[in-house]
Write a protein that holds these residues in place. Structure first.
Motif, PDB file in Angstrom:
ATOM      1  N   GLU A  30       0.955  -1.210  -0.140  1.00  0.00           N
ATOM      2  CA  GLU A  30       0.038   0.142   0.083  1.00  0.00           C
ATOM      3  C   GLU A  30       0.863   1.143   0.047  1.00  0.00           C
ATOM      4  OE1 GLU A  30      -3.246  -0.311  -0.396  1.00  0.00           O
ATOM      5  OE2 GLU A  30      -3.357  -2.420  -0.040  1.00  0.00           O
ATOM      6  N   MET A  31       2.215   1.472  -0.515  1.00  0.00           N
ATOM      7  CA  MET A  31       2.864   2.421  -0.659  1.00  0.00           C
ATOM      8  C   MET A  31       3.576   2.234  -2.133  1.00  0.00           C
ATOM      9  SD  MET A  31       3.088   5.161   1.393  1.00  0.00           S
ATOM     10  CE  MET A  31       4.142   6.519   1.354  1.00  0.00           C
ATOM     11  N   GLU A  32       3.550   3.427  -2.943  1.00  0.00           N
ATOM     12  CA  GLU A  32       3.984   3.485  -4.142  1.00  0.00           C
ATOM     13  C   GLU A  32       5.309   4.364  -4.167  1.00  0.00           C
ATOM     14  OE1 GLU A  32       3.175   1.423  -6.593  1.00  0.00           O
ATOM     15  OE2 GLU A  32       1.499   0.595  -5.433  1.00  0.00           O
ATOM     16  N   GLU A  33       6.080   4.407  -5.153  1.00  0.00           N
ATOM     17  CA  GLU A  33       7.270   5.006  -5.230  1.00  0.00           C
ATOM     18  C   GLU A  33       6.764   6.624  -5.437  1.00  0.00           C
ATOM     19  OE1 GLU A  33      10.917   5.930  -8.531  1.00  0.00           O
ATOM     20  OE2 GLU A  33      10.067   4.127  -8.326  1.00  0.00           O
ATOM     21  N   GLY A  34       7.360   7.468  -4.583  1.00  0.00           N
ATOM     22  CA  GLY A  34       7.060   8.756  -4.620  1.00  0.00           C
ATOM     23  C   GLY A  34       5.812   9.230  -3.961  1.00  0.00           C
ATOM     24  N   GLU A  35       5.080   8.370  -3.136  1.00  0.00           N
ATOM     25  CA  GLU A  35       3.924   8.580  -2.667  1.00  0.00           C
ATOM     26  C   GLU A  35       4.106   9.504  -1.435  1.00  0.00           C
ATOM     27  OE1 GLU A  35      -0.416   6.416  -1.574  1.00  0.00           O
ATOM     28  OE2 GLU A  35       1.265   5.178  -2.178  1.00  0.00           O
ATOM     29  N   GLU A  36       3.298  10.119  -0.941  1.00  0.00           N
ATOM     30  CA  GLU A  36       3.544  10.860   0.257  1.00  0.00           C
ATOM     31  C   GLU A  36       2.556  10.220   1.522  1.00  0.00           C
ATOM     32  OE1 GLU A  36       1.636  15.209   2.043  1.00  0.00           O
ATOM     33  OE2 GLU A  36       2.739  15.161   0.093  1.00  0.00           O
ATOM     34  N   TRP A  37       3.179  10.333   2.568  1.00  0.00           N
ATOM     35  CA  TRP A  37       2.085   9.671   3.838  1.00  0.00           C
ATOM     36  C   TRP A  37       1.437  10.707   4.574  1.00  0.00           C
ATOM     37  CZ3 TRP A  37       1.366   4.864   5.128  1.00  0.00           C
ATOM     38  CH2 TRP A  37       0.820   4.812   6.485  1.00  0.00           C
ATOM     39  N   THR A  38       0.144  10.409   4.653  1.00  0.00           N
ATOM     40  CA  THR A  38      -0.869  11.310   5.182  1.00  0.00           C
ATOM     41  C   THR A  38      -1.754  10.683   6.195  1.00  0.00           C
ATOM     42  OG1 THR A  38      -2.400  10.381   3.616  1.00  0.00           O
ATOM     43  CG2 THR A  38      -0.888  12.238   2.640  1.00  0.00           C
ATOM     44  N   GLN A  39      -2.404  11.349   6.964  1.00  0.00           N
ATOM     45  CA  GLN A  39      -3.461  10.880   7.972  1.00  0.00           C
ATOM     46  C   GLN A  39      -4.373   9.895   7.454  1.00  0.00           C
ATOM     47  OE1 GLN A  39      -3.360  11.208  11.108  1.00  0.00           O
ATOM     48  NE2 GLN A  39      -5.604  10.530  11.492  1.00  0.00           N
ATOM     49  N   LYS A  40      -4.633  10.236   5.845  1.00  0.00           N
ATOM     50  CA  LYS A  40      -5.516   9.071   5.268  1.00  0.00           C
ATOM     51  C   LYS A  40      -4.776   7.796   5.418  1.00  0.00           C
ATOM     52  CE  LYS A  40      -8.117   8.938   1.040  1.00  0.00           C
ATOM     53  NZ  LYS A  40      -7.530   7.617   0.435  1.00  0.00           N
ATOM     54  N   LYS A  41      -3.630   7.778   4.813  1.00  0.00           N
ATOM     55  CA  LYS A  41      -2.981   6.579   4.655  1.00  0.00           C
ATOM     56  C   LYS A  41      -2.662   5.935   5.945  1.00  0.00           C
ATOM     57  CE  LYS A  41      -0.704   5.345   1.651  1.00  0.00           C
ATOM     58  NZ  LYS A  41      -0.765   4.586   0.413  1.00  0.00           N
ATOM     59  N   TYR A  42      -2.617   6.707   7.210  1.00  0.00           N
ATOM     60  CA  TYR A  42      -2.494   5.912   8.388  1.00  0.00           C
ATOM     61  C   TYR A  42      -3.979   5.349   8.690  1.00  0.00           C
ATOM     62  CZ  TYR A  42      -1.953   6.196  13.606  1.00  0.00           C
ATOM     63  OH  TYR A  42      -1.948   5.718  14.756  1.00  0.00           O
ATOM     64  N   GLN A  58      -7.197  15.787  14.083  1.00  0.00           N
ATOM     65  CA  GLN A  58      -8.654  15.871  14.336  1.00  0.00           C
ATOM     66  C   GLN A  58      -9.477  15.389  12.760  1.00  0.00           C
ATOM     67  OE1 GLN A  58     -11.511  15.298  16.285  1.00  0.00           O
ATOM     68  NE2 GLN A  58     -10.723  16.658  17.483  1.00  0.00           N
ATOM     69  N   GLU A  59     -10.051  14.252  12.945  1.00  0.00           N
ATOM     70  CA  GLU A  59     -10.787  13.835  11.758  1.00  0.00           C
ATOM     71  C   GLU A  59     -12.200  14.364  11.220  1.00  0.00           C
ATOM     72  OE1 GLU A  59      -9.399   9.793  10.177  1.00  0.00           O
ATOM     73  OE2 GLU A  59      -8.848   9.738  12.054  1.00  0.00           O
ATOM     74  N   HIS A  60     -13.035  14.656  12.558  1.00  0.00           N
ATOM     75  CA  HIS A  60     -14.303  15.236  12.202  1.00  0.00           C
ATOM     76  C   HIS A  60     -15.324  14.212  11.833  1.00  0.00           C
ATOM     77  CE1 HIS A  60     -12.621  19.078  13.195  1.00  0.00           C
ATOM     78  NE2 HIS A  60     -11.895  19.153  12.115  1.00  0.00           N
ATOM     79  N   ARG A  61     -15.066  12.925  12.283  1.00  0.00           N
ATOM     80  CA  ARG A  61     -16.020  11.783  12.025  1.00  0.00           C
ATOM     81  C   ARG A  61     -17.108  11.732  12.978  1.00  0.00           C
ATOM     82  NH1 ARG A  61     -13.443   7.738   8.884  1.00  0.00           N
ATOM     83  NH2 ARG A  61     -14.611   6.054   9.943  1.00  0.00           N
ATOM     84  N   SER A  62     -18.304  12.408  12.941  1.00  0.00           N
ATOM     85  CA  SER A  62     -19.367  12.751  13.878  1.00  0.00           C
ATOM     86  C   SER A  62     -19.853  11.555  14.478  1.00  0.00           C
ATOM     87  CB  SER A  62     -20.464  13.583  12.986  1.00  0.00           C
ATOM     88  OG  SER A  62     -20.784  12.475  11.923  1.00  0.00           O
ATOM     89  N   LYS A  63     -19.661  10.173  13.791  1.00  0.00           N
ATOM     90  CA  LYS A  63     -20.399   9.153  14.566  1.00  0.00           C
ATOM     91  C   LYS A  63     -19.491   8.993  15.898  1.00  0.00           C
ATOM     92  CE  LYS A  63     -20.651   4.133  13.804  1.00  0.00           C
ATOM     93  NZ  LYS A  63     -20.173   2.941  13.051  1.00  0.00           N
ATOM     94  N   TYR A  64     -18.227   9.517  15.684  1.00  0.00           N
ATOM     95  CA  TYR A  64     -17.468   9.069  17.202  1.00  0.00           C
ATOM     96  C   TYR A  64     -17.095  10.149  17.873  1.00  0.00           C
ATOM     97  CZ  TYR A  64     -17.051   4.899  14.370  1.00  0.00           C
ATOM     98  OH  TYR A  64     -17.421   3.365  13.775  1.00  0.00           O
ATOM     99  N   ASN A  65     -17.806  11.296  17.609  1.00  0.00           N
ATOM    100  CA  ASN A  65     -17.634  12.446  18.488  1.00  0.00           C
ATOM    101  C   ASN A  65     -17.970  12.201  19.944  1.00  0.00           C
ATOM    102  OD1 ASN A  65     -16.856  14.014  16.367  1.00  0.00           O
ATOM    103  ND2 ASN A  65     -18.466  15.161  16.145  1.00  0.00           N
ATOM    104  N   THR A  66     -17.195  12.772  20.677  1.00  0.00           N
ATOM    105  CA  THR A  66     -17.379  12.340  22.472  1.00  0.00           C
ATOM    106  C   THR A  66     -17.428  13.880  22.987  1.00  0.00           C
ATOM    107  OG1 THR A  66     -15.142  12.597  22.960  1.00  0.00           O
ATOM    108  CG2 THR A  66     -16.258  10.408  22.298  1.00  0.00           C
ATOM    109  N   LEU A  67     -18.099  13.785  24.120  1.00  0.00           N
ATOM    110  CA  LEU A  67     -18.120  15.110  25.233  1.00  0.00           C
ATOM    111  C   LEU A  67     -16.814  15.482  25.016  1.00  0.00           C
ATOM    112  CD1 LEU A  67     -20.484  13.780  27.978  1.00  0.00           C
ATOM    113  CD2 LEU A  67     -21.074  15.601  26.140  1.00  0.00           C
ATOM    114  N   ASN A  68     -15.713  14.521  25.343  1.00  0.00           N
ATOM    115  CA  ASN A  68     -14.539  14.968  25.580  1.00  0.00           C
ATOM    116  C   ASN A  68     -13.749  15.604  24.361  1.00  0.00           C
ATOM    117  OD1 ASN A  68     -11.365  14.390  25.009  1.00  0.00           O
ATOM    118  ND2 ASN A  68     -11.368  13.680  26.785  1.00  0.00           N
TER     119      ASN A  68
END
Length: 563
Positions: A259-271, A310-320
């Motif tokens: 799941e990593m190609e030559e020249g590809e950037e590492w991002t939160q999406k990849k993580y 912060q990914e803003h995935r509303s399904k998992y938003n918490t009071l915290n």
């Protein structure tokens, strides 16, 4: 069961010059005995008869369980979560101070055994080394958590739990974080796992060092385009996380980056994609392993909940609202999926499930993650209780009493020896080195007060920082200071270790006892010295290294002494 006379027990505590001979001579004379640390023999001498009686019951119980399962020992699923200390998961009655709930882990606690005094090591790599080898990390030469190229790792000579269980007939599978080195002999695929998929490094690379993380002000300096490089001569001093190897998988006996190609950037999406892939594959492995005619050991170490953007995935938003707080809710669902899959596959009555944290919270990032040192003081990297006390639960349907708990001291290294016994694999534990892990099967199968440990030595990296004995804990004084000033705490009266003045009240008797305990621990190292660090060339054995990865290895090697 070996016994020691009262005279021999006393001799062991008289003087350092006599300790070594006592421990390595009389107490460990039989070559078929596992060699434990000095303190073990002090308590064995006083409890040996009780342990022998327990062992007889345990042997009968385990033999009966194997008989009911066609002669097979139990499957083992071990889930280790990153940087979550005691009280952060599985205790929803504390949600009022956390601002989120983890109902699936709370249910697991209610359905199994809560190990309420589980000690780990202060950071990721040491805890994982202790669990996999049954040894304090200082003995293995692998005491630090590293995020970039290091050229070191777990030595091939260390014997892992995966090797012990594999040799006893288990199918061994590892999915997720590994973090025990970037040299070939240290890979999970070379340390006993028949199936392995894991990142070579850890979240320092994967969750902290990317440009997304610099945008969120979690890290600075990794994006060299943000500042002038007029006087920069070493263009590789600032590491690019995309240039390091990310996730690898074992395929037909060979290791490939995926799941990593030559020249590809590492991002939160990849993580995130990596984490979701590991969850899917852990479930897939579970389904496959359940169909085999042999017991299995599934070692699943998610990289989540450690996340800082912060990914803003509303399904998992918490009071915290913190990044780790929100993702903990998601990871809790993942654990619920695994437990449900075990039930669905019909293997629950012969499957042990253990879920726990690896060390305390990452307090350096307590703002964005939403974590704090809530109950015990301190966090990741600390020898304080907040750094090494975690939640841990064991579920074994129909075998371990639901809703039970134990306050016996357990150290993460004990899982090595305990799983080996439950897997009928004790004979494969090496007898040529100190094994710190104690067999705690009695706690799991007979209940509270059947433990065999009342002590823990706590290191920060290579330095012994504190010692726990029973309910007392001594912080070692700094070199050159008067040892009479060493603070001693009663952990039930002062769980946050904040009143060192109380130490004078324990010092007259406890100070000398702790010193003798430390001397015994150090004396045994004269016969069984700590292993030095093991070095090698990073990334060897990976079939499809990208050009950028080859380049950083080339430069790294130029900086080492040349033959």
């Amino acid at each position: 069961m070996l016994k020691m006379s009262k005279r021999n027990t006393l001799v062991c505590g008289v003087a350092t010059s006599l300790i070594l001979g006592c421990i390595t001579g009389q107490a460990v004379a039989a070559t078929d005995r596992i060699i434990h640390d000095a303190e073990y023999y002090i308590i064995e001498a006083q409890n040996g008869e009780k342990w022998a009686a327990d062992d007889k019951i345990l042997d009968e119980k385990l033999a009966d369980l194997r008989s009911k399962n066609g002669g097979k020992p139990p499957n083992i699923i071990y889930i280790l979560l990153d940087d979550v200390g005691f009280g952060e998961i599985g205790m929803d009655n504390l949600s009022v101070i956390r601002g989120y709930k983890t109902p699936n882990m709370t249910a697991l606690a209610q359905e199994g055994l809560s190990l309420n005094r589980m000690y780990t090591e202060p950071s990721c790599t040491p805890t994982r080394v202790a669990m996999m080898t049954g040894r304090y990390p200082i003995r293995t030469g692998l005491t630090e958590a590293k995020a970039t190229l290091a050229g070191d790792g777990l030595a091939a000579e260390e014997v892992t739990l995966a090797e012990v269980l594999r040799d006893a007939g288990y199918y061994t599978s590892h999915v997720g974080k590994w973090h025990m080195g970037d040299i070939e002999q240290a890979y999970a695929s070379n340390q006993g796992f028949m199936h392995a998929e894991f990142p070579i490094h850890q979240q320092g690379q994967l969750a902290i060092m990317g440009r997304d993380m610099e945008d969120a002000d979690i890290i600075r300096g990794v994006d060299v385009s943000r500042q002038s490089q007029t006087f920069t001569l070493d263009k590789l001093f600032t590491p690019d996380p995309a240039h390091m190897v990310t996730g690898v998988e074992l395929r037909d006996g060979k290791l490939y980056e995926v799941e990593m190609e030559e020249g590809e950037e590492w991002t939160q999406k990849k993580y995130r994609e990596m984490n979701e892939r590991y969850q899917r594959n852990a479930l897939d492995q579970l389904s496959r392993l359940a169909k085999q005619d042999k017991p299995f050991f599934l070692n699943y170490w998610p990289l989540f909940p450690l996340s800082f953007v912060q990914e803003h995935r509303s399904k998992y938003n918490t009071l915290n609202g913190g990044t780790m707080a929100n993702i903990l809710v998601e990871v809790d669902e993942w654990i619920g999926e695994i437990v449900a899959e075990v039930d669905k596959l019909g293997i629950a009555e012969n499957t042990i499930i253990v879920v726990m944290g690896d060390n305390g919270p990452f307090l350096q990032y307590e703002g964005p993650t939403g974590q704090t040192d809530r109950i015990y003081r301190g966090g990741k990297t600390d020898h304080l209780e907040g750094g090494v006390r975690v939640n841990a639960w064991v579920k074994w349907k129909g075998v371990i009493e639901a809703g039970s708990s134990a306050e016996d001291i357990i150290h993460v290294s004990d899982l090595f020896t305990t799983f080996a016994r439950l897997g009928n694999a004790t004979d494969a534990i090496p007898r040529d080195r100190v094994i710190d892990g104690i067999d705690q099967s009695g706690v799991l199968l007979l209940g509270e007060s059947h433990g065999r440990r009342d002590y823990v030595h706590i290191y920060e990296g290579p330095t012994l920082k504190s010692v726990v004995k029973n309910k007392y804990k001594m912080h070692l004084p700094a070199p050159g200071t008067n040892p009479i000033k060493a603070p001693i705490f009663d952990l039930y009266r002062d769980p946050r270790e904040q009143r060192p003045v109380d130490g004078i009240k324990y010092g007259p008797w406890a100070g000398g006892q702790f010193v003798a305990m430390i001397k015994r621990h150090m004396a045994l190292k004269q016969k069984y010295p700590d292993r030095p660090a093991t070095h090698g060339i990073p990334y060897e054995g990976i079939e499809n290294l990208r050009p950028e990865s080859k380049k950083i290895v080339e430069i790294f090697m130029l900086g080492l002494p040349q033959k």
